[in-house]
Write an enzyme that holds these catalytic residues in place. Structure first.
Site, mmCIF file in Angstrom:
data_model
loop_
_atom_site.group_PDB
_atom_site.id
_atom_site.type_symbol
_atom_site.label_atom_id
_atom_site.label_comp_id
_atom_site.label_asym_id
_atom_site.label_seq_id
_atom_site.Cartn_x
_atom_site.Cartn_y
_atom_site.Cartn_z
ATOM 1 N N GLU A 89 0.849 -1.189 0.000
ATOM 2 C CA GLU A 89 0.000 0.000 0.000
ATOM 3 C C GLU A 89 0.888 1.242 0.000
ATOM 4 O O GLU A 89 1.902 1.300 0.699
ATOM 5 C CB GLU A 89 -0.877 -0.009 1.248
ATOM 6 C CG GLU A 89 -1.850 1.157 1.340
ATOM 7 C CD GLU A 89 -2.696 1.102 2.601
ATOM 8 O OE1 GLU A 89 -3.878 1.462 2.541
ATOM 9 O OE2 GLU A 89 -2.163 0.688 3.658
ATOM 10 N N LYS A 141 -10.382 -0.372 -1.962
ATOM 11 C CA LYS A 141 -10.470 -0.695 -0.534
ATOM 12 C C LYS A 141 -11.858 -0.386 0.025
ATOM 13 O O LYS A 141 -12.355 0.737 -0.098
ATOM 14 C CB LYS A 141 -9.406 0.103 0.214
ATOM 15 C CG LYS A 141 -9.206 -0.243 1.677
ATOM 16 C CD LYS A 141 -8.064 0.614 2.211
ATOM 17 C CE LYS A 141 -7.716 0.323 3.650
ATOM 18 N NZ LYS A 141 -6.643 1.242 4.111
ATOM 19 N N CYS A 173 -4.683 -3.720 3.362
ATOM 20 C CA CYS A 173 -4.364 -3.223 4.704
ATOM 21 C C CYS A 173 -5.493 -3.418 5.724
ATOM 22 O O CYS A 173 -5.675 -4.509 6.251
ATOM 23 C CB CYS A 173 -3.943 -1.764 4.628
ATOM 24 S SG CYS A 173 -3.035 -1.178 6.094
#
Length: 294
Positions: A51, A126, A168
């Site tokens: 990321e 995300k 993440c």
């Protein structure tokens, strides 16, 4: 043309990159490109970058100002790099100006997957945004400048196996890993930029848990070190096998670690402990995602 690892009877090799991104996009690209070329020279089929591989801004304003579209110059350079090196690239956590940028002035946190021809095969945005406040230690509000994604993508077939894409903070939500496993995933990816307080407490145990419960390989490329004067990342990029063992891990600072993906072993683990078939949807329902076929 050299034979593929499968044709040669070899297990596919994956490379996991660890970098220290800064607000300087040129320096970041040079560092990432160097790792990709090194990994390609070692015979890696897929190279995973973390990321924020493109940059990590000092604040929201700088983060927004540096963002590009998937059709911009930076992704074009990565497409050329994939073609030049003949590898798949997992580029997880690209700061994307989407089609709604002129209206929203907000970006997406996008995990882009490129094939060896440089084609964009998948773009996962995300879905869980990191809004946390640990008193006196960490304050993050990703939702202040980022739009959440609206879908989970079906696993993508690659030379190493079927790849499920996450980013993440998604790691904290097992529902995604279980939905991807049900849809056929063999490898789960969590490109990340964990902070030191959260990483030292939760990073490895969460990654191993996702691997154990899904019986998938887990690949997690990470930011490491001081990204700028007010941000330090935890690092510890690693690969976990379907039994939950850490089979590769980066040292401190920028670098690479490598792991072979043994799908025969994965299927043996699933056969010997068939937890997927032992689930009780009659008691607690089924974890699935819209658009993902089991």
């Amino acid at each position: 043309m050299s034979p593929s690892p499968a044709m040669a009877g070899l297990k596919p090799l994956v490379a996991v990159g660890q970098v220290t991104s800064t607000p300087d996009k040129e320096l970041n690209f040079a560092a990432c490109a160097g790792l990709v070329r090194e990994a390609a020279g070692r015979g890696a089929a897929i190279v995973f970058l973390p990321e924020g591989f493109d940059y990590i801004g000092r604040d929201a304003a700088q983060t927004l100002s540096l963002a590009e579209g998937l059709d911009g110059d930076l992704m074009g350079r990565y497409a050329h790099l994939a073609r030049d090196c003949g590898v798949w690239l997992s580029l997880g956590g690209f700061h994307e100006r989407g089609q709604d940028w002129p209206v929203t002035r907000r970006i997406y946190n996008c995990h882009a997957l490129l094939d060896p021809a440089g084609r964009l095969v998948a773009a996962y945005r995300k879905t869980h945004l990191c809004d946390v406040e640990l008193e006196g230690r960490v304050t993050m509000k990703e939702s202040g400048f980022t739009n959440p994604g609206t879908e989970i993508l079906a696993p993508v077939s690659t030379p190493a196996g079927k790849l499920g894409l996450s980013i993440c903070y998604d790691l904290r939500f097992p529902e995604i890993s279980l939905a991807l496993r049900r849809a056929g995933a063999e490898i789960l990816t969590y490109p990340s930029a964990f902070t030191v307080p959260t990483g030292s407490a939760h990073w490895e145990v969460l990654l191993r848990a996702r691997a154990i419960e899904s019986q998938c390989y887990v690949v997690a490329a990470a930011q490491s070190g001081k990204n700028h004067e007010s941000r330090t990342s935890y690092g510890h990029s690693l690969v976990v096998d379907p039994w939950g063992a850490v089979v590769a891990q980066c040292r401190e600072g920028p670098g690479l670690c490598y792991a072979e993906i043994d799908l025969d072993y994965l299927h043996r683990v699933r056969r010997e402990m068939p937890v997927q078939g032992h689930r009780r949807p009659d008691l607690y329902g089924t974890v699935a995602a819209a658009g993902l076929a089991p």
